[in-house]
Design an enzyme around this catalytic site. Structure first.
Site, PDB file in Angstrom:
ATOM      1  N   HIS A  92       1.186  -4.763   1.110  1.00 23.02           N
ATOM      2  CA  HIS A  92       1.757  -5.632   2.144  1.00 23.02           C
ATOM      3  C   HIS A  92       0.856  -6.850   2.372  1.00 23.02           C
ATOM      4  O   HIS A  92       1.326  -7.986   2.447  1.00 23.02           O
ATOM      5  CB  HIS A  92       1.877  -4.897   3.494  1.00 23.02           C
TER       6      HIS A  92
ATOM      7  N   LYS B 263      14.931   5.405  11.665  1.00 17.82           N
ATOM      8  CA  LYS B 263      13.741   5.774  10.906  1.00 17.82           C
ATOM      9  C   LYS B 263      12.732   6.498  11.809  1.00 17.82           C
ATOM     10  O   LYS B 263      12.535   6.125  12.959  1.00 17.82           O
ATOM     11  CB  LYS B 263      13.106   4.480  10.363  1.00 17.82           C
TER      12      LYS B 263
ATOM     13  N   ARG C 127       8.310  -4.846  -5.718  1.00 22.55           N
ATOM     14  CA  ARG C 127       7.480  -4.072  -6.635  1.00 22.55           C
ATOM     15  C   ARG C 127       8.182  -3.760  -7.934  1.00 22.55           C
ATOM     16  O   ARG C 127       7.532  -3.473  -8.930  1.00 22.55           O
ATOM     17  CB  ARG C 127       7.078  -2.743  -5.974  1.00 22.55           C
TER      18      ARG C 127
ATOM     19  N   SER D  64       4.095   2.578   1.574  1.00 25.93           N
ATOM     20  CA  SER D  64       3.760   3.243   2.835  1.00 25.93           C
ATOM     21  C   SER D  64       4.128   4.719   2.776  1.00 25.93           C
ATOM     22  O   SER D  64       3.406   5.570   3.300  1.00 25.93           O
ATOM     23  CB  SER D  64       4.481   2.575   4.003  1.00 25.93           C
TER      24      SER D  64
END
Length: 159
Positions: A16, A40, A89, A126
């Site tokens: 990040h 979430k 990514r 994460s």
């Protein structure tokens, strides 16, 4: 020009920070929007995630960190941002980001730039950091020191 770098940052990783620092080098001002998604489950609460991102980016003078709730395009409008910067990514990330970029542009005209994550951080997420930390693994190479310390302290008090 002002850009927004949005994310959950639960926790903020070196991947990040790679994207945030590169965005800060490209734009006059960057606003990091720390998002809250009611669907979430988070390891860190919203205030704690904002504080960790602030601590990890304290050296960047053209950056502010704010909580982000609701639609990203509304947040962009509120902070006066013309551009959203997202990290990618993989090809899968890029496909998802293109669809969101097209919708955001259709809604408000805000543009999106997808910065490929530097190769050294492309495998860090994460989710993986949380999993490794929950099993007692050392995540210090993948996160800023403030996050590694917070995870160690949490592990010490939670089990």
């Amino acid at each position: 020009m002002r850009a927004v770098v949005p994310g959950s940052f639960d926790p903020v990783t070196n991947g990040h920070l790679d994207v945030v620092r590169r965005a800060a080098a490209l734009f006059e001002q960057v606003v990091v929007g720390v998002g809250v998604n009611p669907a979430k489950a988070y390891l860190f609460g919203p205030d704690e995630r904002v504080a960790l991102v602030r601590e990890a980016t304290v050296d960047l003078g053209n950056l502010v960190v704010e909580p982000l709730g609701g639609l990203l395009v509304d947040f962009c409008r509120r902070v006066g941002a013309d551009v959203i910067v997202k990290g990618g990514r993989s090809a899968g990330d890029f496909e998802l980001e293109v669809q969101m970029a097209q919708m955001n542009r259709a809604l408000t005209g805000v543009e999106t730039i997808v910065l490929p994550t530097s190769a050294e951080w492309a495998y860090v997420s994460s989710t993986l950091v949380r999993q490794i930390a929950s099993l007692g693994g050392d995540v210090a190479p993948f996160v800023p020191s403030c996050v590694a310390e917070r995870l160690r302290a949490r592990r010490g008090t939670d089990g």
